[in-house]
Design an enzyme around this catalytic site. Structure first.
Site, PDB file in Angstrom:
ATOM      1  N   HIS A  17       0.820  -1.214   0.000  1.00 37.41           N
ATOM      2  CA  HIS A  17       0.000   0.000   0.000  1.00 37.41           C
ATOM      3  C   HIS A  17       0.849   1.257   0.000  1.00 37.41           C
ATOM      4  O   HIS A  17       2.029   1.219   0.339  1.00 37.41           O
ATOM      5  CB  HIS A  17      -0.997   0.034   1.169  1.00 37.41           C
ATOM      6  CG  HIS A  17      -0.393  -0.025   2.543  1.00 37.41           C
ATOM      7  ND1 HIS A  17      -0.216  -1.189   3.239  1.00 37.41           N
ATOM      8  CD2 HIS A  17       0.064   0.960   3.357  1.00 37.41           C
ATOM      9  CE1 HIS A  17       0.323  -0.927   4.426  1.00 37.41           C
ATOM     10  NE2 HIS A  17       0.511   0.372   4.523  1.00 37.41           N
ATOM     11  N   HIS A  28       3.945   7.059   3.912  1.00 39.12           N
ATOM     12  CA  HIS A  28       4.888   5.940   3.743  1.00 39.12           C
ATOM     13  C   HIS A  28       4.448   5.011   2.611  1.00 39.12           C
ATOM     14  O   HIS A  28       3.314   5.078   2.140  1.00 39.12           O
ATOM     15  CB  HIS A  28       5.075   5.156   5.051  1.00 39.12           C
ATOM     16  CG  HIS A  28       3.867   4.431   5.574  1.00 39.12           C
ATOM     17  ND1 HIS A  28       3.015   4.970   6.516  1.00 39.12           N
ATOM     18  CD2 HIS A  28       3.363   3.202   5.297  1.00 39.12           C
ATOM     19  CE1 HIS A  28       2.051   4.096   6.781  1.00 39.12           C
ATOM     20  NE2 HIS A  28       2.237   3.010   6.052  1.00 39.12           N
ATOM     21  N   GLU A  54       7.574   0.997   5.196  1.00 33.82           N
ATOM     22  CA  GLU A  54       7.020  -0.046   6.053  1.00 33.82           C
ATOM     23  C   GLU A  54       7.258  -1.382   5.356  1.00 33.82           C
ATOM     24  O   GLU A  54       7.067  -1.498   4.142  1.00 33.82           O
ATOM     25  CB  GLU A  54       5.505   0.184   6.234  1.00 33.82           C
ATOM     26  CG  GLU A  54       4.814  -0.881   7.071  1.00 33.82           C
ATOM     27  CD  GLU A  54       3.308  -0.620   7.249  1.00 33.82           C
ATOM     28  OE1 GLU A  54       2.724   0.163   6.463  1.00 33.82           O
ATOM     29  OE2 GLU A  54       2.735  -1.202   8.183  1.00 33.82           O
TER      30      GLU A  54
HETATM   31 CO    CO Z   1       1.004   1.268   6.326  1.00 39.64          CO
END
Ligand code: CO
Length: 134
Positions: free
Chosen positions: A7, A79, A130
């Site tokens: 994502h 992020h 991440e």
């Molecule tokens: Co995230």
């Protein structure tokens, strides 16, 4: 090591308004809000077929995205999340290469119920990364 883009996360000042914009204006499929107190955020995911967009708003005191929103009051990209096959092996390999893992260095359970880690943005050209166990 690096797998699929899981994502792209956008910090938003008002999750309800952001959900309405994505659902009603953009016609997107949006999940129900989920509170993640351990991460200091409330999140939804927008399904865009080839990946997801995570919309984040601060939750509670000392949220890690509060400072970001103070600098970017209308919101912005926060992020990128990449999948890895083995998060502990990835962490050890990254640390050996000199990359900084945020927090205590141990994975926490993320929004998808899987272990996640964050890497220092200064080690990756200004982007917070991440990693999520796939
Ligand atoms: Co995230």
């Amino acid at each position: 090591m690096l797998g699929r883009l899981n994502h792209v996360a956008l910090a938003v000042p008002d999750l309800t308004a952001a959900v309405a914009a994505y659902r009603n204006t953009l016609g997107a499929e949006v999940t129900e809000p989920q509170a993640l107190p351990e991460h200091g955020v409330r999140v939804v995911f927008v399904n865009v077929g080839n990946t997801k967009i995570e919309l984040l708003e601060p939750l509670g005191e000392g949220s890690p995205i509060a400072a970001f929103l103070a600098k970017n009051p209308s919101g912005g990209m926060h992020h990128l999340c990449y999948e890895v096959d083995d998060i502990l092996a990835a962490r050890d390999q990254l640390k050996a290469a000199g990359a900084r893992v945020l927090g205590d260095g141990n994975p926490k359970i993320g929004a998808h119920g899987k272990p996640v880690l964050f890497l220092h943005p200064k080690d990756f050209f200004g982007t917070l990364i991440e990693l999520e166990q796939s």
